[in-house]
Enzyme design. Structure first.
Site, mmCIF file in Angstrom:
data_model
loop_
_atom_site.group_PDB
_atom_site.id
_atom_site.type_symbol
_atom_site.label_atom_id
_atom_site.label_comp_id
_atom_site.label_asym_id
_atom_site.label_seq_id
_atom_site.Cartn_x
_atom_site.Cartn_y
_atom_site.Cartn_z
ATOM 1 N N SER A 1 0.867 -1.173 0.000
ATOM 2 C CA SER A 1 0.000 0.000 0.000
ATOM 3 C C SER A 1 0.903 1.223 0.000
ATOM 4 O O SER A 1 1.822 1.319 0.818
ATOM 5 C CB SER A 1 -0.884 -0.019 1.245
ATOM 6 O OG SER A 1 -1.859 0.987 1.135
ATOM 7 N N GLU A 2 0.657 2.170 -0.917
ATOM 8 C CA GLU A 2 1.642 3.234 -1.147
ATOM 9 C C GLU A 2 1.771 4.205 0.024
ATOM 10 O O GLU A 2 2.679 5.027 0.042
ATOM 11 C CB GLU A 2 1.340 3.992 -2.451
ATOM 12 C CG GLU A 2 0.047 4.768 -2.466
ATOM 13 C CD GLU A 2 -1.045 4.031 -3.220
ATOM 14 O OE1 GLU A 2 -1.051 2.778 -3.184
ATOM 15 O OE2 GLU A 2 -1.893 4.698 -3.830
#
Lengths: 233, 218, 233, 218
Positions: D46-47
């Site tokens: 997840s960025e």
């Protein structure tokens, strides 16, 4: 969880070939990938290019590859502790590219990060800037430096797990984290390979995504270059 | 009398101010830490990834995973931290280090410095010096005023390959404290018992001498 | 050890003025510097530029400054959760520069690191590239992006000490470490201010050199934007 | 019959291979995690700084310091790690993430994608999408084949501001699986019960149809 564990240094070094470019972590002899270096000596790969801050000492670290004339080119920032190195360089047997230490670290970091090039003030107006573009930002000159390209990165960590997560200790950290994921294949050797889930996710220095192969290292010598102590008063 | 290396370090230590982060080069600069006043707060940064360096370890307590940029075994003080080389040079290039003290083979009157290479003879490499001199706003050079042959190392123009251009602000040599201004070496202080004439003799570059030049206090 | 402790948020925000540029950590409402934001609202500084990945929600986070029309310009990557923001932007009251999230992080990192500019592929061929230099590396187009310049960075950490050392928790870390040292003054608020020497030097995410002021934060609300849970089966 | 959003996610899950690091965008892509085979090892990135995302937390166990890029509360799996945003995009720009799955408003036949802005109307921002599409070697788009007015979203040329150029490799829509080759949409599979004609009708861009087009298996 994707498992990165290999059986040992031999499996970890599979695919290593003559004329490749390697990155090797460590500062002086601190934090160097001792097991991987020994295997590169054993494999007798020739004409390799090594990106490493230093070149070891005469009989340890990268000095072992130098003794066997396996290295065609060194990219380093400081090579002062190795007489054989200096001899090969001054005689022209060894190609040497000396670059600023911060530039070396950042060119690794850039390769890890998909940043093809960046500007730095280091080396402007010196030999290091020859043949490179320069440019002014905020009234100060900078030179354009490019990300490294390498086939293998060999790093050494304190602790790791099967997911490839790494934790480093003290100043043995140095270039090791910056080289992870900066080459096509990253090989990590660790002093202690722990079960997955033991390392605190908040306290992992390098997430496993940057590491392709991990193994439990053996027989660390951890030689000290300059033993300096004080007397108890 | 000309200063000893320890005395050069001692004099430079007076330039270290409360609240400074300081990077010390190899050689004389390393000795500066021994002379910093104890009533001020100063943190020493080592470019191999240590902030908050302490003294050398007691015998038997040395740790191969804990060295300084000169590869010497060290200790850390409470509040210390370890980090990777890229972050270390973020501190340096990002101007978070307040003072850089390093040695030199030559300095020119415009502030150029040479300290990493003697072509065909000595090639050790620049290490972190090029990053330090290109970035630091406050650079003090610790050096001998002349070489073994008695030739000046404070020159009109450096003869050796440069480490950085236009960057040196101050020099503490065995003979004098000198500030770099107006493309000249400006004499600020003399070593105890060293005359202005001796310093003029030992300085090839343009030397500014204004008024009475006091002796250093150590 | 250089002591960075200040008495609280009021002392921490000394020097804050109209028309300044601020960096603010956080992703959504996670890891935002709640105390500092509240103080900026109280101080009523006007016409400020905020560099922050998001703009809070209508009544929390940067939304509080938006409600009072304190913000002249926002530099963000995603502002989808804030209706008042969208209104001010579409009506032209608010100047907005939307940039890719990775570019935002890297422009902070570059400012921290003394790298004035770098190349990234993100945004090539889009509005984001307009007016920017582009260049090919390895057969792929990249654009030149520059380091941010800011007056204050406000960050929030989990634990910290008087030396300014910081440790973050979970995904509340996000942009906070990248903004430390990326502005002229970095203000860190922490959930737990520990005595110096308690934090393991190996496990510090941000060394104190990047932080000018640190204080113990109060009354953290830590609002959740999207509560998603599963039932116990 | 056209696929539901869940079915689009289910079909995309088949593209996820053993040993992949995968970044999932907001919306349909998030659902993909629910359908990945359990006998393969896949890590979700997840960025906002998480690798090794797990399922949503049990009620009462949510942690405001642990969210995904959609700001939803999540959990992590053993072997997970947290990191800052710069390192997160090092993973993305540095091509360490193997597969990116994201939504789109429009895709053009040369692989351009638009998904972040409708001028004068909707301006949410690109978030990490521009970094993802500019960097990923393997991008799958999850989307509806047409908009609410029935107009094609698979176009000769995007009408909306672009997120990235020449980057989409595959599309899984509610009607079809499509590969982008030769400046065209190449039809690979039909949704169960959907005819080739219906797909041709719903596709404005150049559609390549070669031989018999099989129905998707879910």
């Amino acid at each position: 969880m994707i498992n990165k564990t290999v059986s040992g240094v031999q499996e970890a070094c599979q695919g290593v070939k003559d004329s490749m470019t390697f990155m090797l972590g460590g500062f002086g002899l601190s934090g160097i990938p001792e097991n991987s270096i020994a295997e590169l000596v054993r494999l007798n790969v020739m004409d390799v290019t090594c990106i490493s801050n230093n070149a070891g000492v005469d009989d340890f670290g990268l000095g072992q590859l130098l003794q066997k004339r396996q290295i065609k080119k060194m990219i380093s920032s400081y090579v002062g502790e190795n007489a054989e190195f200096e001899r090969q360089m001054l005689s022209g047997e060894l190609d040497v590219e000396l670059i600023p230490q911060g530039t070396l670290a950042q060119r690794c970091q850039a390769a890890q990060s998909g940043i093809p090039a960046f500007y730095t003030p280091a080396g402007y107006g010196t030999e290091v800037a020859e043949g490179k573009e320069s440019r002014e930002f905020h009234g100060k000159m900078h030179i354009l430096e490019k990300a490294f390209e390498a086939d293998f990165a060999f790093v050494k960590a304190w602790k790791g797990d099967a997911a490839g997560n790494l934790v480093f200790k003290g100043s043995a950290r140095n270039f090791n984290p910056n080289m992870c994921g900066a080459a096509k294949i990253t090989v990590a050797e660790v002093e202690e390979l722990l079960p997955v889930g033991v390392l605190d996710p908040n306290q992992i220095h390098i997430p496993g995504i940057f590491v392709q192969r991990i193994f439990q290292g053996k027989n660390y010598e951890k030689r000290i270059e300059q033993l300096t102590v004080r007397k108890r008063s | 009398m000309a200063l000893t290396k320890e005395q050069i370090a001692q004099r430079i230590a007076k330039e270290v101010k409360d609240g400074y982060y300081v990077n010390l080069g190899i050689g004389i600069p390393t000795l500066v830490a021994n002379f910093v006043r104890e009533d001020i707060d100063v943190d020493f940064q080592s470019e191999n990834g240590v902030l908050g360096m302490g003294p050398f370890p007691f015998e038997g307590e040395e740790d191969p995973d804990l060295i300084n940029a000169g590869k010497q075994t060290i200790t850390t003080l409470p509040g210390a931290s370890f980090f990777d080389s890229a972050m270390s040079f973020s501190m340096i290039r990002g101007k978070h280090v307040d003072l850089t003290i390093l040695g030199a083979m030559e300095v020119s009157q415009n502030g150029d410095i040479a300290n990493w290479k003697i072509p065909g003879k000595m090639v050790k490499g620049m290490g972190g010096a090029m990053d330090l001199v290109a970035s630091a706003e406050n650079i003090i050079v610790a050096m001998m005023h002349t070489n073994r042959a008695g030739e000046s190392k404070l020159l009109k123009k450096c003869s050796l390959p440069l480490t950085g251009v236009n960057c040196v602000k101050k020099i503490v040599s065995n003979l004098a404290v000198i500030e770099l201004v107006d493309n000249s070496f400006k004499l600020l202080e003399r070593a105890p018992g060293v005359s202005v004439d001796e310093i003029r003799e030992a300085t090839e570059g343009n030397l500014i001498i204004e008024g009475e030049i006091p002796e250093m206090k150590l």
